[in-house]
Scaffold this motif. Structure first.
Motif, PDB file in Angstrom:
ATOM      1  N   MET A   9       8.727   3.014   2.525  1.00 41.34           N
ATOM      2  CA  MET A   9       9.176   1.824   1.796  1.00 41.34           C
ATOM      3  C   MET A   9       8.044   1.067   1.107  1.00 41.34           C
ATOM      4  O   MET A   9       8.256   0.443   0.061  1.00 41.34           O
ATOM      5  N   GLU A  10       6.834   1.134   1.685  1.00 41.57           N
ATOM      6  CA  GLU A  10       5.737   0.316   1.165  1.00 41.57           C
ATOM      7  C   GLU A  10       5.365   0.681  -0.266  1.00 41.57           C
ATOM      8  O   GLU A  10       4.901  -0.174  -1.037  1.00 41.57           O
ATOM      9  N   GLY A  11       5.544   1.943  -0.640  1.00 34.84           N
ATOM     10  CA  GLY A  11       5.140   2.380  -1.968  1.00 34.84           C
ATOM     11  C   GLY A  11       6.229   2.334  -3.020  1.00 34.84           C
ATOM     12  O   GLY A  11       6.013   2.739  -4.162  1.00 34.84           O
ATOM     13  N   ILE A  12       7.404   1.821  -2.667  1.00 36.37           N
ATOM     14  CA  ILE A  12       8.513   1.719  -3.617  1.00 36.37           C
ATOM     15  C   ILE A  12       8.205   0.655  -4.665  1.00 36.37           C
ATOM     16  O   ILE A  12       7.604  -0.381  -4.369  1.00 36.37           O
ATOM     17  N   ALA A  13       8.597   0.901  -5.892  1.00 33.56           N
ATOM     18  CA  ALA A  13       8.375  -0.066  -6.971  1.00 33.56           C
ATOM     19  C   ALA A  13       9.046  -1.394  -6.635  1.00 33.56           C
ATOM     20  O   ALA A  13      10.210  -1.433  -6.251  1.00 33.56           O
ATOM     21  N   GLY A  14       8.292  -2.487  -6.776  1.00 32.32           N
ATOM     22  CA  GLY A  14       8.813  -3.816  -6.499  1.00 32.32           C
ATOM     23  C   GLY A  14       8.559  -4.303  -5.094  1.00 32.32           C
ATOM     24  O   GLY A  14       8.868  -5.459  -4.767  1.00 32.32           O
ATOM     25  N   VAL A  15       7.990  -3.470  -4.223  1.00 32.16           N
ATOM     26  CA  VAL A  15       7.748  -3.846  -2.829  1.00 32.16           C
ATOM     27  C   VAL A  15       6.260  -4.089  -2.609  1.00 32.16           C
ATOM     28  O   VAL A  15       5.430  -3.248  -2.949  1.00 32.16           O
ATOM     29  N   THR A  16       5.929  -5.248  -2.025  1.00 31.37           N
ATOM     30  CA  THR A  16       4.525  -5.524  -1.715  1.00 31.37           C
ATOM     31  C   THR A  16       4.335  -6.460  -0.524  1.00 31.37           C
ATOM     32  O   THR A  16       3.254  -6.543   0.031  1.00 31.37           O
ATOM     33  N   THR A  36      16.788   2.437  -1.983  1.00 28.45           N
ATOM     34  CA  THR A  36      17.945   3.320  -2.174  1.00 28.45           C
ATOM     35  C   THR A  36      18.035   3.809  -3.613  1.00 28.45           C
ATOM     36  O   THR A  36      18.254   5.001  -3.870  1.00 28.45           O
ATOM     37  N   LEU A  37      17.841   2.917  -4.565  1.00 28.64           N
ATOM     38  CA  LEU A  37      17.945   3.308  -5.975  1.00 28.64           C
ATOM     39  C   LEU A  37      16.816   4.249  -6.383  1.00 28.64           C
ATOM     40  O   LEU A  37      17.032   5.185  -7.166  1.00 28.64           O
ATOM     41  N   GLU A  38      15.612   4.029  -5.846  1.00 30.72           N
ATOM     42  CA  GLU A  38      14.506   4.925  -6.174  1.00 30.72           C
ATOM     43  C   GLU A  38      14.735   6.305  -5.556  1.00 30.72           C
ATOM     44  O   GLU A  38      14.442   7.336  -6.178  1.00 30.72           O
ATOM     45  N   LEU A 185      -0.292  -4.982  -9.272  1.00 27.62           N
ATOM     46  CA  LEU A 185       0.176  -4.989 -10.650  1.00 27.62           C
ATOM     47  C   LEU A 185       1.365  -4.036 -10.700  1.00 27.62           C
ATOM     48  O   LEU A 185       1.202  -2.826 -10.594  1.00 27.62           O
ATOM     49  N   MET A 186       2.561  -4.603 -10.819  1.00 32.81           N
ATOM     50  CA  MET A 186       3.798  -3.848 -10.628  1.00 32.81           C
ATOM     51  C   MET A 186       4.362  -3.292 -11.931  1.00 32.81           C
ATOM     52  O   MET A 186       4.291  -3.928 -12.979  1.00 32.81           O
ATOM     53  N   LYS A 187       4.960  -2.127 -11.822  1.00 42.37           N
ATOM     54  CA  LYS A 187       5.851  -1.644 -12.870  1.00 42.37           C
ATOM     55  C   LYS A 187       7.261  -2.143 -12.561  1.00 42.37           C
ATOM     56  O   LYS A 187       7.646  -2.226 -11.383  1.00 42.37           O
ATOM     57  N   ALA A 188       8.021  -2.472 -13.602  1.00 42.30           N
ATOM     58  CA  ALA A 188       9.413  -2.854 -13.375  1.00 42.30           C
ATOM     59  C   ALA A 188      10.136  -1.679 -12.713  1.00 42.30           C
ATOM     60  O   ALA A 188       9.957  -0.529 -13.113  1.00 42.30           O
ATOM     61  N   PRO A 189      10.936  -1.929 -11.679  1.00 36.25           N
ATOM     62  CA  PRO A 189      11.597  -0.825 -10.982  1.00 36.25           C
ATOM     63  C   PRO A 189      12.401   0.108 -11.891  1.00 36.25           C
ATOM     64  O   PRO A 189      12.380   1.322 -11.684  1.00 36.25           O
ATOM     65  N   GLN A 190      13.093  -0.416 -12.890  1.00 37.74           N
ATOM     66  CA  GLN A 190      13.866   0.461 -13.784  1.00 37.74           C
ATOM     67  C   GLN A 190      12.936   1.415 -14.539  1.00 37.74           C
ATOM     68  O   GLN A 190      13.241   2.602 -14.690  1.00 37.74           O
ATOM     69  N   ARG A 193      11.587   4.049 -12.021  1.00 33.23           N
ATOM     70  CA  ARG A 193      12.557   5.090 -11.678  1.00 33.23           C
ATOM     71  C   ARG A 193      12.672   6.130 -12.776  1.00 33.23           C
ATOM     72  O   ARG A 193      12.775   7.333 -12.500  1.00 33.23           O
ATOM     73  N   SER A 194      12.641   5.698 -14.027  1.00 29.92           N
ATOM     74  CA  SER A 194      12.703   6.643 -15.142  1.00 29.92           C
ATOM     75  C   SER A 194      11.462   7.534 -15.186  1.00 29.92           C
ATOM     76  O   SER A 194      11.559   8.758 -15.322  1.00 29.92           O
ATOM     77  N   GLU A 195      10.286   6.925 -15.052  1.00 34.34           N
ATOM     78  CA  GLU A 195       9.045   7.697 -15.069  1.00 34.34           C
ATOM     79  C   GLU A 195       8.941   8.602 -13.848  1.00 34.34           C
ATOM     80  O   GLU A 195       8.418   9.728 -13.932  1.00 34.34           O
ATOM     81  N   LEU A 196       9.437   8.123 -12.722  1.00 33.92           N
ATOM     82  CA  LEU A 196       9.419   8.906 -11.493  1.00 33.92           C
ATOM     83  C   LEU A 196      10.237  10.186 -11.660  1.00 33.92           C
ATOM     84  O   LEU A 196       9.811  11.274 -11.238  1.00 33.92           O
ATOM     85  N   GLN A 197      11.382  10.087 -12.289  1.00 34.07           N
ATOM     86  CA  GLN A 197      12.207  11.272 -12.505  1.00 34.07           C
ATOM     87  C   GLN A 197      11.473  12.313 -13.347  1.00 34.07           C
ATOM     88  O   GLN A 197      11.511  13.514 -13.042  1.00 34.07           O
ATOM     89  N   ALA A 198      10.814  11.861 -14.400  1.00 32.67           N
ATOM     90  CA  ALA A 198      10.068  12.794 -15.246  1.00 32.67           C
ATOM     91  C   ALA A 198       8.936  13.445 -14.459  1.00 32.67           C
ATOM     92  O   ALA A 198       8.671  14.652 -14.601  1.00 32.67           O
TER      93      ALA A 198
END
Length: 264
Positions: A9-16, A36-38, A185-190, A193-198
């Motif tokens: 969970m710690e490395g999920i976008a938006g979590v710090t 869950t969404l990631e 320095l966060m990336k927006a979760p949306q 998720r898109s970049e993660l899929q690629a």
């Protein structure tokens, strides 16, 4: 193709923040949704790449952090606490690869988001056969026992650097640039998720896939505790388990899973 996905969970976008990671804290429910969404985004990418079987493990805390109703129907899920000797239920040699999603850097890593190894409340650090190791390396070895390579890792930039060091050839994706234990320095979760899929698709299509991680025994695991009372609570026989100073215990075994079961 069959893939095993382990999600922290710690490395999920938006979590710090700590408050996002602990059940009952005010920000935990939001972080559960981000997790869950990631995870769903990863499942989508694997299915698009031709996966026929996906097992996803909730590897954070008590193992029950996903929001079940929102989970992607294209995978099966391991939820709840499992012992380390059976850390990845359902895993066998028929799996083509593993993915570590939302992971974090090992305990003691400078300027990393929520750095720790297995527990942030009990241990400072671990060494395996004299070498510092975190959850990326440990899980890589557990997958390697089944001949399954870790193909992909995501988390903050310190996590990705650790993955590159532990798992040569792995594809890594940065969800954030860590600025400290509770800052990034966060990336927006949306976007993430898109970049993660690629990135996942690149890892699956990679013609030069990493090899399964291996380390021959015998094994020696050194645990550095936070407090002497934590070391006091352990049992030592002077042969397979020994206390070497106020904060340090050393465990020895010829078998990796037996070593981890005794130490953890």
């Amino acid at each position: 193709m069959k893939f095993y996905v382990s999600c922290d969970m710690e490395g999920i976008a938006g979590v710090t923040l700590r408050e996002q990671l602990v059940r009952g804290e005010p920000l935990y429910e939001e972080a559960r949704r981000l997790l869950t969404l990631e995870t769903n985004a990863v499942t989508d990418a694997l299915l698009d790449a031709g996966a026929t079987r996906i097992i996803v493990k909730d590897a954070h805390g008590n193992g029950f952090n996903f929001i079940p109703e929102l989970l992607h129907p294209g995978a099966d899920y391991v939820m709840g606490a499992t012992r380390v000797e059976n850390r990845f239920p359902g895993l066998d040699k028929t799996f083509d690869g593993a993915l570590l999603i939302g992971y974090h850097a090992m305990g003691g890593t400078p300027l990393a988001v929520r750095d720790h190894t297995m527990t942030s409340q009990g241990w400072q650090s671990l060494r395996l056969n004299g070498r510092p190791i975190g959850e990326i390396g440990l899980d890589g070895l557990l997958f390697g026992l089944q001949g399954v390579p870790v193909l992909f890792v995501s988390g903050d930039d310190k996590t990705c650097a650790e993955a590159a060091n532990e798992l040569p050839g792995v594809v890594a994706y940065e969800t954030k640039t860590a600025l400290g234990r509770h800052a990034a320095l966060m990336k927006a979760p949306q976007r993430a998720r898109s970049e993660l899929q690629a990135a996942v698709r690149r890892a699956i299509e990679n013609g030069n896939r990493p090899k399964p991680l291996r380390l021959d025994g015998p094994y020696e695991l050194t645990i550095r505790f936070l407090h002497t009372e934590q070391a006091d609570a352990r049992r030592y026989d002077g042969i397979t388990a020994e206390r070497t100073d106020g904060l340090t215990a050393v465990y020895k075994s010829d078998h990796l899973t037996g070593l981890l079961a005794a130490a953890f």
